[in-house]
Design a protein around this motif. Structure first.
Motif, PDB file in Angstrom:
ATOM      1  N   ILE A 201       0.821  -1.208   0.000  1.00 58.39           N
ATOM      2  CA  ILE A 201       0.000   0.000   0.000  1.00 58.39           C
ATOM      3  C   ILE A 201       0.855   1.259   0.000  1.00 58.39           C
ATOM      4  O   ILE A 201       1.789   1.384   0.793  1.00 58.39           O
ATOM      5  CB  ILE A 201      -0.970  -0.010   1.206  1.00 58.39           C
ATOM      6  N   LEU A 202       0.523   2.156  -0.906  1.00 58.55           N
ATOM      7  CA  LEU A 202       1.212   3.443  -0.993  1.00 58.55           C
ATOM      8  C   LEU A 202       0.413   4.486  -0.218  1.00 58.55           C
ATOM      9  O   LEU A 202      -0.793   4.641  -0.443  1.00 58.55           O
ATOM     10  CB  LEU A 202       1.327   3.861  -2.461  1.00 58.55           C
ATOM     11  N   ILE A 203       1.088   5.166   0.691  1.00 59.04           N
ATOM     12  CA  ILE A 203       0.451   6.223   1.481  1.00 59.04           C
ATOM     13  C   ILE A 203       1.052   7.551   1.025  1.00 59.04           C
ATOM     14  O   ILE A 203       2.261   7.747   1.129  1.00 59.04           O
ATOM     15  CB  ILE A 203       0.721   6.012   2.990  1.00 59.04           C
ATOM     16  N   VAL A 204       0.209   8.431   0.479  1.00 58.99           N
ATOM     17  CA  VAL A 204       0.702   9.743   0.055  1.00 58.99           C
ATOM     18  C   VAL A 204       0.108  10.768   1.009  1.00 58.99           C
ATOM     19  O   VAL A 204      -1.090  11.086   0.945  1.00 58.99           O
ATOM     20  CB  VAL A 204       0.315  10.059  -1.410  1.00 58.99           C
ATOM     21  N   GLU A 205       0.911  11.225   1.927  1.00 58.12           N
ATOM     22  CA  GLU A 205       0.430  12.086   3.024  1.00 58.12           C
ATOM     23  C   GLU A 205       1.613  12.886   3.539  1.00 58.12           C
ATOM     24  O   GLU A 205       2.663  12.324   3.844  1.00 58.12           O
ATOM     25  CB  GLU A 205      -0.163  11.180   4.120  1.00 58.12           C
TER      26      GLU A 205
ATOM     27  N   ARG B 142       0.688   4.058   8.586  1.00 57.54           N
ATOM     28  CA  ARG B 142       1.725   3.060   8.267  1.00 57.54           C
ATOM     29  C   ARG B 142       1.828   2.005   9.379  1.00 57.54           C
ATOM     30  O   ARG B 142       1.818   0.809   9.100  1.00 57.54           O
ATOM     31  CB  ARG B 142       3.078   3.757   8.086  1.00 57.54           C
ATOM     32  N   ARG B 143       1.879   2.472  10.622  1.00 57.26           N
ATOM     33  CA  ARG B 143       2.004   1.521  11.736  1.00 57.26           C
ATOM     34  C   ARG B 143       0.799   0.583  11.790  1.00 57.26           C
ATOM     35  O   ARG B 143       0.940  -0.617  11.988  1.00 57.26           O
ATOM     36  CB  ARG B 143       2.147   2.258  13.080  1.00 57.26           C
ATOM     37  N   GLY B 144      -0.373   1.150  11.604  1.00 60.41           N
ATOM     38  CA  GLY B 144      -1.588   0.338  11.643  1.00 60.41           C
ATOM     39  C   GLY B 144      -1.590  -0.720  10.554  1.00 60.41           C
ATOM     40  O   GLY B 144      -1.879  -1.895  10.806  1.00 60.41           O
TER      41      GLY B 144
ATOM     42  N   GLU C 285       4.991   8.455   0.820  1.00 66.34           N
ATOM     43  CA  GLU C 285       5.551   9.580   0.069  1.00 66.34           C
ATOM     44  C   GLU C 285       4.889  10.839   0.594  1.00 66.34           C
ATOM     45  O   GLU C 285       3.675  10.871   0.798  1.00 66.34           O
ATOM     46  CB  GLU C 285       5.299   9.436  -1.437  1.00 66.34           C
ATOM     47  N   ALA C 286       5.688  11.891   0.802  1.00 65.76           N
ATOM     48  CA  ALA C 286       5.171  13.077   1.493  1.00 65.76           C
ATOM     49  C   ALA C 286       4.833  14.231   0.561  1.00 65.76           C
ATOM     50  O   ALA C 286       4.435  15.295   1.017  1.00 65.76           O
ATOM     51  CB  ALA C 286       6.177  13.536   2.555  1.00 65.76           C
TER      52      ALA C 286
ATOM     53  N   VAL D  51      -3.743   2.797  -3.175  1.00 64.07           N
ATOM     54  CA  VAL D  51      -3.146   4.065  -2.750  1.00 64.07           C
ATOM     55  C   VAL D  51      -4.077   4.759  -1.759  1.00 64.07           C
ATOM     56  O   VAL D  51      -5.284   4.857  -2.004  1.00 64.07           O
ATOM     57  CB  VAL D  51      -2.927   5.007  -3.964  1.00 64.07           C
ATOM     58  N   VAL D  52      -3.507   5.205  -0.637  1.00 64.68           N
ATOM     59  CA  VAL D  52      -4.221   6.079   0.292  1.00 64.68           C
ATOM     60  C   VAL D  52      -3.688   7.482   0.028  1.00 64.68           C
ATOM     61  O   VAL D  52      -2.492   7.726   0.177  1.00 64.68           O
ATOM     62  CB  VAL D  52      -3.974   5.654   1.757  1.00 64.68           C
TER      63      VAL D  52
END
Ligand code: CA
Length: 216
Positions: A3-7, A17-19, A30-31, A48-49
């Motif tokens: 899973i990609l987290i864009v935040e 991410r930890r969850g 990615e920030a 993607v989130v």
């Protein structure tokens, strides 16, 4: 599942991410929007989130870029905006789902799991009876243009009644169909349930006949 987290907010990104890692997913954060879009287009991610307020590229621009190149990649949008019009425009712009901050991790996880399930081929079931249309997948009925949200049991009741094509189904049989093989408890629970559903759908959709029910 990857899973990609864009935040861009560290606190929220690491909370997600930890969850997710605790649930066995692998993740990458990615920030900014530019790096997020580049990562999303690598083909390495299952979902993607995506935050909307991002530096470099906005979440809307990232979403548009993903939809152009990776139309099937599920995207769940996060945003502080909670106006209905924003939700609608984001969903129309190609987000698969939309979560308003603040949200609980359990809620995000449920949405992610639902998206990953529905990314696989699913049977799409729309049932019709008279002026009513039931979308079993989305758990929504449309009655003369009015939307009625349904529970899983409501969907089961309507599936059974619509399949019976106007013939009555006794309450006990309905209970076995919807709640499982063993009728547990009092059939009047089914009566109360069908009665409540019937009232939400409006007059003349479900008819009580003897000890059972039918679609009018
Ligand atoms: Ca942000």
């Amino acid at each position: 599942m990857n899973i990609l987290i864009v935040e861009d907010e560290d606190r929220i990104a690491s909370f997600i991410r930890r969850g997710l890692e605790g649930e066995g997913f692998t993740t990458r954060v990615e920030a900014d929007g530019r790096a997020g879009l580049d990562a999303a287009l690598t083909g390495a991610f299952d979902l993607v989130v995506l935050d909307l307020a991002l530096p470099e590229l906005s979440g809307e621009e990232v979403l548009a870029g993903i939809r152009e190149r990776e139309p099937a990649l599920p995207v769940i949008v996060l945003s502080a905006k909670d106006a209905i019009s924003d939700r609608v425009s984001n969903l129309q712009a190609g987000a698969d789902d939309y979560l308003v901050k603040p949200f609980s991790f359990a809620e995000l996880l449920a949405r992610i799991q639902a998206r990953l399930r529905s990314a696989e081929p699913v049977r799409r079931t729309t049932l019709r009876a008279g002026a009513m249309e039931v979308d079993a997948e989305a758990a929504v009925a449309l009655v003369e243009g009015r939307e009625v949200e349904l529970s899983r049991h409501d969907v089961g009741i309507l599936e059974a009644l619509i399949a019976a094509r106007g013939h009555a189904i006794p309450a006990g049989a309905l209970q076995r169909r919807v709640w499982g093989a063993e009728p547990s408890g009092d059939p009047s629970v089914v009566d109360a349930y069908v009665d409540a559903l019937s009232r939400r759908l409006g007059d003349g959709v479900i008819e009580a006949v003897g000890d059972g029910y039918r679609i009018a």
